[in-house]
Design an enzyme around this catalytic site. Structure first.
Site, PDB file in Angstrom:
ATOM      1  N   ASP A 160       5.590  -1.009 -30.970  1.00 20.00           N
ATOM      2  CA  ASP A 160       4.432  -1.559 -30.298  1.00 20.00           C
ATOM      3  C   ASP A 160       3.332  -1.936 -31.313  1.00 20.00           C
ATOM      4  O   ASP A 160       3.050  -1.312 -32.294  1.00 20.00           O
ATOM      5  CB  ASP A 160       3.802  -0.810 -29.256  1.00 20.00           C
ATOM      6  CG  ASP A 160       4.726  -0.294 -28.215  1.00 20.00           C
ATOM      7  OD1 ASP A 160       6.014  -0.644 -28.337  1.00 20.00           O
ATOM      8  OD2 ASP A 160       4.431   0.399 -27.273  1.00 20.00           O
ATOM      9  N   ASP A 165      13.145  -1.916 -21.221  1.00 18.69           N
ATOM     10  CA  ASP A 165      12.620  -0.857 -22.272  1.00 18.69           C
ATOM     11  C   ASP A 165      13.566   0.097 -22.521  1.00 18.69           C
ATOM     12  O   ASP A 165      14.667   0.129 -21.659  1.00 18.69           O
ATOM     13  CB  ASP A 165      11.194  -0.320 -21.569  1.00 18.69           C
ATOM     14  CG  ASP A 165       9.969  -0.224 -22.874  1.00 18.69           C
ATOM     15  OD1 ASP A 165      10.577   0.089 -23.837  1.00 18.69           O
ATOM     16  OD2 ASP A 165       8.825   0.104 -22.570  1.00 18.69           O
TER      17      ASP A 165
HETATM   18  C1  GLA Z   1       7.034   0.690 -24.534  1.00 20.13           C
HETATM   19  C2  GLA Z   1       7.110  -0.878 -24.841  1.00 20.13           C
HETATM   20  C3  GLA Z   1       5.603  -1.594 -24.574  1.00 20.13           C
HETATM   21  C4  GLA Z   1       5.325  -1.406 -23.018  1.00 20.13           C
HETATM   22  C5  GLA Z   1       5.140   0.024 -22.731  1.00 20.13           C
HETATM   23  C6  GLA Z   1       4.971   0.588 -21.249  1.00 20.13           C
HETATM   24  O1  GLA Z   1       5.949   1.360 -25.220  1.00 20.13           O
HETATM   25  O2  GLA Z   1       7.396  -0.748 -26.097  1.00 20.13           O
HETATM   26  O3  GLA Z   1       5.990  -2.935 -24.748  1.00 20.13           O
HETATM   27  O4  GLA Z   1       6.085  -2.004 -22.231  1.00 20.13           O
HETATM   28  O5  GLA Z   1       6.418   0.881 -23.142  1.00 20.13           O
HETATM   29  O6  GLA Z   1       5.010   1.738 -20.942  1.00 20.13           O
END
Ligand code: GLA
Length: 510
Positions: free
Chosen positions: A174, A118
């Protein structure tokens, strides 16, 4: 294909709840349908490392990650883990910054099979360097264990270096179980963004529009449409729901073997919209499949009302002949059709996925301009690829005359990079010649690169072209090749699309 903790569980999980999901993957038939990776997302690690700097596993895993890996491996599944390139993960647990080698060795020792990295709590200036560093450390660690680790880049947008670093890379922010635009990205947004990078997808490297939201609350039509869109885009199919408590309806969507087959097709092309109707906004998508005359076709209605949707076979890059259609949800053989096929009354957000079998277009003969041939696939970042004019980036025939430097060309292909156009040669051709360059403005600091592939082998790569006036001459040997792919890619921090041309592009054939 697999499952992730993130959308179903967030940070609320234990070794037991993940084991229950692994067991459900087997019992529900999902493993047999192809779902393999059980991915633990954020929150498995503690905030602090131990005194040796080793990453610490949260006590909800009494047997550590290795214990879970054993459970998962015993069921013929694989284990995925999550880290962050920065100092902390998005949920504030320890990140891998300055611990890349140590973490890669730890992950390999635990026998994990997949690592998502990430982008939180990190230095924007070090993004490429840090993602590459983890890739190198994973390679070092896995060369000792012999157990490969798939590397998933989660940088919240596409970067042109990502395909040379990871096996999959997120193209957007996301997702949520939401059709419309939401705080980050609804299903439709993620799809639209992902579609722009189709030219980069191919065997061993995939655009990732984020997880499936099947079973997380959208309407049945919307869930099926997401599944269809992800499949035609050759996207990773990572389920995002709690598989240990899913309904039979959800299970049936996730295990539609015919649609999964479209996703996993060995040709590895990312399907693209081939037509959007201006009045109704309905979209027709196509993806050439591995097998003569085979295409996946998606008729998709993103609009608020119901519409009839017509697919014209000329848009599928097929030769003139009857086309046989099978509906991949009703499993019905619809019969053989000429020229076109219409589905009546496709509901709002619904879609119909078909497998079409026709004949491939004729292979070229003599000296043939590519702009006079039928292509079997064209990915274009914006608007359609144009024949004998520049791309224009909007509707059909909106470009202008082809000019490179001070030379005008009557023939050629106008594209909006990133772009990929595929032609069938059937071993009949010996040579491709063309003049390439940007027909539009290349933004400051951006550049464009041209590649010619034949049967997935790189035959030619241009220098980086930074300036609209610069061109390169192409002369490529195509002897014995079945397929020709013309790729134009853009390197630009601002993610612009750039108009480019394959001027005077022609093949010499028997
Ligand atoms: C980010 C990523 C997500 C997930 C969250 C976890 O937002 O883009 O896919 O992994 O972190 O905290």
């Amino acid at each position: 294909m697999g499952w992730s903790t993130w959308y179903g569980f967030g940070c609320e999980y234990t070794a037991e709840s993940i084991k229950a999901v692994a067991d459900a993957i087997v019992a529900s038939g999902m493993r047999d349908a192809g779902y393999t990776y059980v991915n633990i997302d954020d929150c498995w690690q503690l905030e602090e490392r131990d005194s040796d700097g080793k990453i610490q596993v949260d006590p909800v895993f009494p047997d550590g990650i290795q214990g879970l890996a054993n459970h998962v491996h015993a069921r013929g599944l694989k284990l995925g883990l999550y880290t962050d390139r920065g100092t902390q993960t998005c949920a504030g647990r320890a990140g891998s910054e300055d611990h890349e080698a140590q973490d890669a060795a730890t992950f390999a020792e635990w026998e994990i099979d997949y690592l998502k990295s990430d982008n939180c709590n990190s230095d924007a200036g070090r993004i490429e360097e840090q993602y590459r560093l983890m890739r190198e450390e994973l390679d070092t660690a896995t060369s000792k264990t012999g157990r490969p680790i798939v590397y998933s880049i989660c940088a919240w947008r596409f970067y042109d270096w990502a395909p040379s670093v990871g096996q999959l890379w997120r193209t957007g922010e996301d997702i949520s179980a939401d059709w419309a635009e939401s705080n980050c990205g609804g299903v439709f947004d993620c799809m639209t963004t992902n579609a722009k990078y189709a030219a980069y997808a191919g065997p061993n490297g995939w655009n990732d529009p984020d997880n499936l939201q099947v079973g997380n609350g959208m309407s049945v039509d919307e869930q099926r449409t997401q599944f269809n869109l992800w499949a035609i885009m050759s996207a990773p199919l990572i389920a995002g729901n709690d598989l240990s408590a899913m309904s039979e309806e959800t299970r049936q969507i996730l295990t539609n073997k015919d649609v999964i087959e479209i996703d996993q097709d060995a040709f590895g092309l990312q399907g693209v919209p081939v037509r959007t109707e201006p009045d109704t906004h309905v979209e027709i998508w196509a993806k050439p499949l591995n097998g003569p005359g085979k295409r996946a076709v998606l008729l998709f209605n993103p609009d608020a009302g119901s519409h009839d949707i017509t697919v014209r076979f000329a848009d599928l890059g097929l030769g003139k002949s009857a086309v046989q259609l099978v509906d991949l949800w009703t499993k019905q053989d619809l019969g053989r059709f000429h020229d076109k096929y219409t589905v009546k009354n496709v509901a709002s957000h619904a879609s119909v996925m078909l497998r079409a079998t026709g004949v491939e277009p004729e292979i070229p003969s003599g000296t043939a301009y590519l702009s006079d041939l039928t292509w079997i696939y064209a990915a274009n970042a914006s608007g359609p690829v144009e024949r004998d004019r520049t791309a224009g980036k909007r509707g059909e025939a909106d470009g202008g005359p082809i000019v490179l430097g001070d030379r005008a060309f009557e023939k050629g292909l106008g594209v909006a990079a990133p772009s990929a156009v595929l032609f069938r040669l059937g071993k009949a051709c010996s040579r491709l010649t063309a003049q390439v360059g940007a027909s539009g403005v290349i933004p400051e600091g951006a550049s464009i690169v041209f590649r010619v592939l034949a049967d997935d082998q790189l035959m030619y790569e241009s220098a980086r072209i930074f300036d609209g006036g610069n061109t390169e001459t192409i002369d490529v040997d195509l002897t014995g090749k079945y397929r020709l792919k013309l790729v134009a890619l853009v390197s630009d921090p601002a993610q612009n699309t750039v108009e480019a041309v394959w001027a005077d592009a022609r093949v010499q054939c028997h």
